[in-house]
Design an enzyme around this catalytic site. Structure first.
Site, mmCIF file in Angstrom:
data_model
loop_
_atom_site.group_PDB
_atom_site.id
_atom_site.type_symbol
_atom_site.label_atom_id
_atom_site.label_comp_id
_atom_site.label_asym_id
_atom_site.label_seq_id
_atom_site.Cartn_x
_atom_site.Cartn_y
_atom_site.Cartn_z
ATOM 1 N N CYS A 269 11.802 0.686 -7.810
ATOM 2 C CA CYS A 269 11.741 2.056 -8.317
ATOM 3 C C CYS A 269 13.056 2.541 -8.748
ATOM 4 C CB CYS A 269 10.968 3.168 -7.422
ATOM 5 S SG CYS A 269 10.597 4.562 -8.545
ATOM 6 N N HIS B 5 5.973 1.363 -5.903
ATOM 7 C CA HIS B 5 6.545 1.059 -4.387
ATOM 8 C C HIS B 5 5.525 0.230 -3.548
ATOM 9 C CE1 HIS B 5 9.602 4.488 -4.368
ATOM 10 N NE2 HIS B 5 8.780 4.931 -5.433
ATOM 11 N N GLU C 179 6.168 -1.131 -0.869
ATOM 12 C CA GLU C 179 6.297 -1.044 0.347
ATOM 13 C C GLU C 179 5.013 -0.415 1.174
ATOM 14 O OE1 GLU C 179 8.143 0.436 -1.793
ATOM 15 O OE2 GLU C 179 8.902 2.478 -1.354
#
Ligand code: GLN
Length: 536
Positions: free
Chosen positions: A381, A507, A509
């Site tokens: 990001c 993102h 994650e």
């Protein structure tokens, strides 16, 4: 009929209520039960989206674009549950709904009150997760028993048992049993007080989970049992885990927590197989080797600010049978001491998401270092946006390149505001949020990692790569290896001629799990290992 578990916390905050809730969910799933998890937060922000990471840690984003509490990250990592907007409510959100309804005249002139209107709304939020496709809803109540703002939530869950029937609701209280070193003793008094507080509200916990550094002796269990009005078998020890949080389901199963929950709720499930958690715990405890990853961000001093990133790195390690050692670096420190000094020896560099100009120059320096020294680099990001700026300034000779976020007068906005963001004034819930599809370029690092030419990833940003510069970057060696299906938004960038330099606008994650490491984190850790091996 769906059953409900409510989890409250006592004595102090930061006891790991979210992790415990997630681990309970994991254990119940091992019994073949279908669960959902939910967090109710007593603070007045409508959601955590506008809160500073120093205040609240990471903002976790769901597929459906809600900005939520980071505990939902634990829920999704530990279990198969899919969190949605309905998985996280705050007092602010609950009050907002009730007040809007009052403004529309829907209470027909009645007096609007905490009881029953706010409590009804809270109960409706809990019931919203129940249904034919779910056996147990686990609802975690944020904060600590005794907090003023938590009162309506305790009242609502007290009422809930009356509505749903005694047998369908279970109360679990998580508390701290401190060890007093000077006395060489563990103390039950704080737990007694905390349970006393709960009982004043009309809630008798069915199970008490005790966070403790030291084993609970028979005597201590009996004492808690006696004073807190629960059988000794309902006093569960939750000893600090030794190596990783993924041991927690194993620890709690050993204590018989899952069996106790099922017997209290009058349910049975299949015989659970805990071996998948043992396997994870074993890899973490006995990795083949270890790589060191430098994470360069601006909220580094708080463990929770990049929670999902750190977890996903651990998962990337699990996927490679490797340990991942984190070198957490404050980006402003790089501005003072230099990237060469602080990044030397790291096998990979990761720049995570973020907002605002503070620390940006340090991130750019970290990226330059990784790019010039062939150190694997993963930008997420804001990390991608910084990689774009760094390349413009240092390679494309666009000296004033910047993001509109950091300089709204720049004439070289390589990162620009997305069209739909131009007239946005409200800060809360207005970014590009949630899951969007991404088309992946053939032959790219991304395609290799995903093993697929399409994916869906979660977003949370206002700015994007400025398409006016695509040609510059392509000529400079950048590939746009991930694009929105209409081709308009750049989602993944990678640099050719470098062993592993990849940056994403989304993102990743948020979608990584210990049992299913995210492909990009797995590939990044693998690249870090190759870096380490070639340096040997
Ligand atoms: N601040 C940047 C944006 O809004 C990046 C956001 C992020 O890293 N989540 O586009």
């Amino acid at each position: 009929m769906t059953k409900h578990i409510f989890i409250t916390g006592g004595v102090v905050s930061s006891l790991g209520k979210g992790l415990t809730s997630a681990a309970i969910g994991a254990l119940l799933e091992l019994h073949g039960l279908r669960i959902r998890l939910q967090k109710l937060d007593p603070y007045l922000n409508v959601d955590p989206g506008t809160m500073n990471p120093f205040q609240h840690g990471e903002v976790y984003v769901t597929d459906d674009g809600a900005e939520t509490d980071l505990d939902l990250g634990h829920y999704e990592r530990f279990t198969g549950t899919v969190c949605t907007r309905e998985s996280n409510y705050t007092s602010g959100g609950i009050y907002e709904t009730v007040i809007n309804r009052e403004r529309r005249g829907e209470y027909l002139g009645g007096t609007v009150q905490v009881v029953p209107h706010i409590t009804d709304e809270i109960k409706a939020a809990v019931r919203a997760l129940a249904g034919d496709d779910v056996d147990i809803v686990i609802t975690e109540i944020g904060g600590t028993v005794g907090d003023i703002e938590g009162e309506p939530f305790l009242e609502a869950i007290r009422q809930f048992r009356q509505d749903a029937g005694r047998a369908n609701v279970l109360y679990i209280h998580l508390t701290l049993v401190p060890y007093i070193r000077a006395a060489g003793e563990i103390k039950t008094k704080p737990t007694q007080h905390s349970v006393g507080r709960l009982m004043e509200k009309g809630i008798q916990p069915d199970i008490i989970i005790c966070r403790t550094e030291q084993p609970l002796t028979r005597e201590v269990r009996d004492k808690i049992s006696l004073f807190c009005n629960v059988p000794a078998a309902a006093v569960i020890e939750e000893r600090d885990v030794q190596v990783s949080i993924y041991e927690l389901p194993i620890v709690l199963r050993r204590e018989g927590l899952d069996e106790r929950i099922l017997s209290e709720l009058g349910m049975d499930g299949r015989e659970p197989d805990i071996s998948q958690w043992e396997k994870i715990a074993d890899i973490i405890a006995n990795p083949d080797d270890e790589v060191e990853i430098a994470v360069v961000g601006k909220y580094i001093r708080l463990q929770d600010s990049y929670k999902s990133v750190y977890e996903a790195l651990t998962h990337g390690g699990i996927g490679n049978h490797l340990g991942v050692k984190l070198r957490r670096i404050e980006s402003e420190q790089i501005e003072k001491e230099g990237a060469e000094e602080l990044l030397a020896g790291a096998h990979g560099v990761l720049v995570p998401g973020g907002f605002g100009v503070r620390g940006i120059e340090g991130k750019l320096e970290a990226i330059r270092y990784a790019r010039e020294n062939n150190v694997p680099f993963f930008g997420i990001c804001l990390g991608m946006q910084c990689a774009v700026i760094e390349f413009a300034r240092n390679v494309l000779a666009l000296k004033n390149a910047n993001s509109l976020e950091f300089d709204d007068t720049t004439t070289t906005a390589v990162i620009t505001l997305m069209d739909e963001q131009r007239n946005v004034v409200d800060m809360g819930g207005t970014m590009r949020l949630g899951a969007f599809p991404c088309v992946i370029g053939k032959g790219s690092l991304a395609a290799q990692a995903y093993g697929s030419l399409e994916t869906s990833e979660r977003h949370r940003h206002r700015f994007e790569f400025n398409n006016a510069y695509r040609e510059h970057y392509a000529n400079g060696g950048f590939a746009f290896s991930g694009l929105s299906p209409d081709g308009k938004l750049v989602e993944i960038l990678e640099l050719s001629g470098h062993p592993w330099f990849l940056a994403v606008q989304f993102h990743p994650e948020f979608k990584s799990k210990p049992h299913a490491p995210h492909p990009l984190f797995r590939a990044f850790v693998q690249a870090a290992r190759e870096r380490k091996d070639t340096r040997k």
